[in-house]
Design a protein around this motif. Structure first.
Motif, PDB file in Angstrom:
ATOM      1  N   ALA A 285       0.863  -1.354  -0.109  1.00 46.64           N
ATOM      2  CA  ALA A 285       0.126  -0.107  -0.141  1.00 46.64           C
ATOM      3  C   ALA A 285       0.634   1.227   0.079  1.00 46.64           C
ATOM      4  CB  ALA A 285      -1.086   0.125   1.169  1.00 46.64           C
ATOM      5  N   SER A 286       2.251   1.230   0.478  1.00 44.70           N
ATOM      6  CA  SER A 286       3.122   2.428   0.593  1.00 44.70           C
ATOM      7  C   SER A 286       3.972   2.266  -0.436  1.00 44.70           C
ATOM      8  CB  SER A 286       3.771   2.225   1.895  1.00 44.70           C
ATOM      9  OG  SER A 286       4.858   3.129   1.892  1.00 44.70           O
ATOM     10  N   GLU A 287       4.169   3.395  -1.314  1.00 46.32           N
ATOM     11  CA  GLU A 287       4.988   3.112  -2.637  1.00 46.32           C
ATOM     12  C   GLU A 287       6.462   2.903  -1.964  1.00 46.32           C
ATOM     13  OE1 GLU A 287       6.609   5.997  -6.387  1.00 46.32           O
ATOM     14  OE2 GLU A 287       4.773   6.549  -5.022  1.00 46.32           O
ATOM     15  N   GLU A 288       6.972   3.636  -0.932  1.00 45.93           N
ATOM     16  CA  GLU A 288       8.242   3.467  -0.300  1.00 45.93           C
ATOM     17  C   GLU A 288       8.518   2.146  -0.107  1.00 45.93           C
ATOM     18  OE1 GLU A 288      10.884   5.014   3.457  1.00 45.93           O
ATOM     19  OE2 GLU A 288       8.914   6.047   2.978  1.00 45.93           O
ATOM     20  N   ILE A 291       8.711  -0.330  -3.094  1.00 46.63           N
ATOM     21  CA  ILE A 291      10.064  -0.324  -3.550  1.00 46.63           C
ATOM     22  C   ILE A 291      11.131  -1.088  -2.554  1.00 46.63           C
ATOM     23  CG2 ILE A 291      12.227   1.071  -4.375  1.00 46.63           C
ATOM     24  CD1 ILE A 291      10.266   3.230  -4.498  1.00 46.63           C
ATOM     25  N   GLU A 292      11.058  -1.017  -1.303  1.00 48.69           N
ATOM     26  CA  GLU A 292      11.954  -1.790  -0.342  1.00 48.69           C
ATOM     27  C   GLU A 292      11.485  -3.343  -0.584  1.00 48.69           C
ATOM     28  OE1 GLU A 292      12.131  -2.342   4.199  1.00 48.69           O
ATOM     29  OE2 GLU A 292      11.636  -0.391   3.493  1.00 48.69           O
ATOM     30  N   GLU A 293      10.113  -3.596  -0.726  1.00 51.16           N
ATOM     31  CA  GLU A 293      10.289  -5.092  -0.886  1.00 51.16           C
ATOM     32  C   GLU A 293      10.465  -5.616  -2.158  1.00 51.16           C
ATOM     33  OE1 GLU A 293       9.777  -6.494   1.761  1.00 51.16           O
ATOM     34  OE2 GLU A 293       7.699  -6.477   2.553  1.00 51.16           O
ATOM     35  N   ALA A 294      10.482  -4.889  -3.256  1.00 51.12           N
ATOM     36  CA  ALA A 294      10.996  -5.381  -4.502  1.00 51.12           C
ATOM     37  C   ALA A 294      12.104  -5.492  -4.481  1.00 51.12           C
ATOM     38  CB  ALA A 294      10.388  -4.240  -5.403  1.00 51.12           C
ATOM     39  N   GLN A 295      13.136  -4.510  -4.153  1.00 49.42           N
ATOM     40  CA  GLN A 295      14.374  -4.813  -3.748  1.00 49.42           C
ATOM     41  C   GLN A 295      14.878  -5.948  -3.134  1.00 49.42           C
ATOM     42  OE1 GLN A 295      15.373  -0.723  -2.477  1.00 49.42           O
ATOM     43  NE2 GLN A 295      15.726  -0.019  -4.324  1.00 49.42           N
ATOM     44  N   ARG A 296      14.467  -6.023  -2.088  1.00 52.54           N
ATOM     45  CA  ARG A 296      14.564  -7.227  -1.121  1.00 52.54           C
ATOM     46  C   ARG A 296      14.275  -8.553  -1.833  1.00 52.54           C
ATOM     47  NH1 ARG A 296      12.132 -10.052   3.468  1.00 52.54           N
ATOM     48  NH2 ARG A 296      10.098  -8.903   2.785  1.00 52.54           N
ATOM     49  N   MET A 297      13.242  -8.605  -2.536  1.00 52.27           N
ATOM     50  CA  MET A 297      12.639  -9.943  -3.354  1.00 52.27           C
ATOM     51  C   MET A 297      13.712 -10.082  -4.242  1.00 52.27           C
ATOM     52  SD  MET A 297       8.787 -10.133  -3.399  1.00 52.27           S
ATOM     53  CE  MET A 297       8.345  -8.776  -3.570  1.00 52.27           C
ATOM     54  N   ALA A 298      14.216  -9.265  -5.127  1.00 57.02           N
ATOM     55  CA  ALA A 298      15.183  -9.051  -6.294  1.00 57.02           C
ATOM     56  C   ALA A 298      16.604  -9.568  -5.748  1.00 57.02           C
ATOM     57  CB  ALA A 298      15.257  -7.878  -6.976  1.00 57.02           C
ATOM     58  N   GLY A 299      16.998  -9.187  -4.569  1.00 58.71           N
ATOM     59  CA  GLY A 299      18.106  -9.446  -4.037  1.00 58.71           C
ATOM     60  C   GLY A 299      18.014 -11.235  -3.522  1.00 58.71           C
ATOM     61  N   PHE A 300      16.933 -11.541  -2.984  1.00 58.60           N
ATOM     62  CA  PHE A 300      16.618 -12.912  -2.697  1.00 58.60           C
ATOM     63  C   PHE A 300      16.874 -13.797  -3.994  1.00 58.60           C
ATOM     64  CE2 PHE A 300      13.612 -16.452  -1.924  1.00 58.60           C
ATOM     65  CZ  PHE A 300      14.274 -16.917  -0.893  1.00 58.60           C
ATOM     66  N   LEU A 301      16.453 -13.293  -5.080  1.00 54.01           N
ATOM     67  CA  LEU A 301      16.318 -14.270  -6.323  1.00 54.01           C
ATOM     68  C   LEU A 301      17.690 -14.123  -7.453  1.00 54.01           C
ATOM     69  CD1 LEU A 301      12.749 -13.341  -7.659  1.00 54.01           C
ATOM     70  CD2 LEU A 301      13.657 -15.554  -7.045  1.00 54.01           C
ATOM     71  N   GLY A 302      18.586 -12.978  -6.750  1.00 60.31           N
ATOM     72  CA  GLY A 302      19.838 -12.905  -7.404  1.00 60.31           C
ATOM     73  C   GLY A 302      19.869 -12.063  -8.586  1.00 60.31           C
ATOM     74  N   TYR A 303      18.468 -11.146  -8.738  1.00 55.41           N
ATOM     75  CA  TYR A 303      18.275 -10.339  -9.788  1.00 55.41           C
ATOM     76  C   TYR A 303      18.668  -8.880  -9.532  1.00 55.41           C
ATOM     77  CZ  TYR A 303      14.860 -13.821 -11.370  1.00 55.41           C
ATOM     78  OH  TYR A 303      14.215 -14.998 -11.709  1.00 55.41           O
ATOM     79  N   SER A 307      14.925  -0.970 -13.346  1.00 54.61           N
ATOM     80  CA  SER A 307      13.967   0.041 -13.601  1.00 54.61           C
ATOM     81  C   SER A 307      13.577   0.532 -12.302  1.00 54.61           C
ATOM     82  CB  SER A 307      12.719  -0.500 -14.432  1.00 54.61           C
ATOM     83  OG  SER A 307      11.672   0.609 -14.459  1.00 54.61           O
ATOM     84  N   THR A 308      13.157   1.872 -12.289  1.00 52.98           N
ATOM     85  CA  THR A 308      12.752   2.796 -11.319  1.00 52.98           C
ATOM     86  C   THR A 308      11.289   2.956 -11.575  1.00 52.98           C
ATOM     87  OG1 THR A 308      13.257   4.779 -12.230  1.00 52.98           O
ATOM     88  CG2 THR A 308      14.886   4.021 -10.597  1.00 52.98           C
ATOM     89  N   ILE A 309      10.641   2.348 -12.610  1.00 51.63           N
ATOM     90  CA  ILE A 309       9.297   2.702 -12.620  1.00 51.63           C
ATOM     91  C   ILE A 309       8.464   1.503 -11.875  1.00 51.63           C
ATOM     92  CG2 ILE A 309       7.103   2.732 -14.212  1.00 51.63           C
ATOM     93  CD1 ILE A 309       9.169   3.378 -16.363  1.00 51.63           C
TER      94      ILE A 309
END
Length: 356
Positions: A285-288, A291-303, A307-309
Motif C-alpha cells: 500500500a505504501s510506495e516506499e 520499492i523496499e520489498e521489490a529490492q529485497r525480493m530481487a536480491g533474494f532471487l539474485g536479480y 528500472s525505477t518505474i
C-alpha cells in the motif's frame, strides 16, 4: 483489485526485466469465470523449450508427456530476459477450495501439500479437459543444471495477507465465481439502491457455512475410548479441542484453510531446508515500502533492479470494521494462535496486536 501474488510477479518482472513462470497454463477452473476470459488459455510455452536438457531430468518413459513436466513462461510486459538461475514461479499450492467443500478436499498431509506446490495445471487439447503434471523435485537446483545440487526449488517467497481481510476477499471471489448479480452490478450507480449491504451479506455467508449440517458432519470429531469400537467410522480431521474452538468463530472452515495453508508452507520450508523470505500484502500500500520489498525480493532471487518505474497497486484493502465484531476478533485471535505452529503464529500475531 490486485492479488498479492499477481502484483508480486508484476513488480519483479517490470523492475528486473526477468521472465517469470507460472504453474498454470490455463486459469484454474473456478477462477476462469471471475477472470472475464471465457477461453482462459494463456497460450504459454513450457520453460523446457528454452532448456531442453530439463527433459532429461524427467523419469524414463515420461519425457514424451505424462506425469512430469515443467512450468510455463508468462509475462505482462513486452521485453524480458530469461534468467540463467532462479526462475520466479507462481504457485498457490492447494488446500483452498471455495465453499462449500468438505475437509477431505482442502486438508493435506505435508507431502501432498508440497507436491501440490509443484503441480502444473494445463488444458489437454486432446482430452479437451483440465489436466496436470508434477515438476520433479530432485535432480535440479536451477536452469543452469548445476549437478552439485539436488532440489528443483531454490527458495520460497512466502506471501501473507491479514487473515480477516483475506476471508472477506475470499467471499468476494465466491460471489464472482457464482455470478451473483448484485455483486457483478456493484459498480453500476444506477442500481446502487438495489445493492446488498456487503457486510450483512458476508455475515449471512458465514452463518450459512457455520450451520451447514452436511459439511459440519464431516468435521465432527467422534471421541471414543480404546475399549470401544464405534459402529461407524470416526472422522479425525480435527481434534476435539480444535473443533470446540471452531464453533466460536465465524466462517470457521475458511479460517481453518487459511491457518492450515500457512502451517504447511512453514513446515515445508523447515523440513526441506529451503531459503525463504516473507512478504506482507499490506506493505504494498505504501510506495516506499513497495520499492523496499521489490529490492529485497530481487536480491533474494539474485536479480538486478534495472528500472525505477513502480506499478500502481490497486489493492491492500482492509476488511474489518462492520465485518467482524470485537468478540469475533478476540475469538479468531485465540483460534489462529491455537491452530498455528509457533512459527506461523510468529508471522501472523502482529495482525492482532492492537486487539490485545
Amino acid at each position: 483489485e490486485n492479488t498479492v501474488t499477481t502484483f508480486t510477479m508484476e513488480i519483479l518482472g517490470k523492475l528486473t526485466g526477468m521472465a517469470m513462470a507460472t504453474n498454470y497454463e490455463r486459469f484454474h477452473p473456478y477462477l476462469e469465470k471471475s477472470s472475464g476470459n471465457s477461453n482462459g488459455l494463456n497460450n504459454l510455452r513450457p520453460i523446457s523449450t528454452d532448456f531442453p536438457d530439463l527433459l532429461n531430468k524427467i523419469p524414463k518413459g515420461q519425457q514424451g508427456g505424462g506425469e512430469y513436466g515443467y512450468p510455463f513462461w508468462t509475462s505482462s510486459y513486452p521485453e524480458t530476459t530469461v534468467p540463467s538461475t532462479n526462475i520466479l514461479t507462481f504457485s498457490h499450492c492447494d488446500g483452498f477450495c471455495l465453499y462449500p467443500c468438505e475437509p477431505s478436499q482442502y486438508l493435506h498431509t505435508p507431502s501432498s501439500f508440497e507436491e501440490s506446490c509443484r503441480t502444473v495445471t494445463f488444458y489437454n487439447q486432446t482430452k479437451k479437459n483440465y489436466d496436470s503434471y508434477v515438476t520433479p523435485r530432485n535432480n535440479l537446483n536451477d536452469v543452469s543444471l548445476d549437478s552439485s545440487n539436488s532440489n528443483t526449488i531454490g527458495g520460497i517467497i512466502h506471501l501473507i495477507r491479514d487473515p480477516l481481510s483475506n476471508i472477506v476477499s475470499r467471499y468476494h471471489e465466491y460471489l464472482a465465481v457464482n455470478e451473483v448479480e448484485w455483486w457483478l452490478q456493484r459498480d453500476n450507480k444506477v442500481n446502487t439502491n438495489q445493492l446488498h449491504d456487503q457486510r450483512e451479506s458476508f455475515h449471512e455467508w458465514c452463518n450459512d457455512m457455520d450451520t451447514n449440517s452436511t459439511l459440519n458432519a464431516f468435521e465432527q470429531h467422534q471421541h471414543h475410548t480404546y475399549a470401544t469400537t464405534p459402529k461407524t467410522a470416526s472422522t479425525h480431521f480435527f481434534s476435539f479441542e480444535l473443533e470446540q474452538k471452531m464453533k466460536s468463530i465465524p466462517c470457521h472452515s475458511e479460517f481453518v484453510k487459511y491457518v492450515a495453508w500457512h502451517n504447511h508452507v512453514v513446515e515445508m520450508i523447515w523440513s526441506r531446508g529451503y531459503n525463504s523470505i516473507e512478504v506482507y500484502f499490506e506493505h504494498y500500500a505504501s510506495e516506499e515500502k513497495r520499492i523496499e520489498e521489490a529490492q529485497r525480493m530481487a536480491g533474494f532471487l539474485g536479480y538486478d533492479v534495472k528500472s525505477t518505474i513502480m506499478p500502481v497497486f490497486a489493492g491492500g484493502k482492509l476488511y474489518r470494521e462492520g465485518y467482524y465484531s470485537e468478540d469475533d476478533v478476540k475469538a479468531l485471535m485465540e483460534f489462529i494462535q491455537f491452530m498455528s505452529f509457533d512459527k506461523t503464529w510468529e508471522l501472523l500475531k502482529h495482525y492482532f496486536v492492537e486487539e490485545r
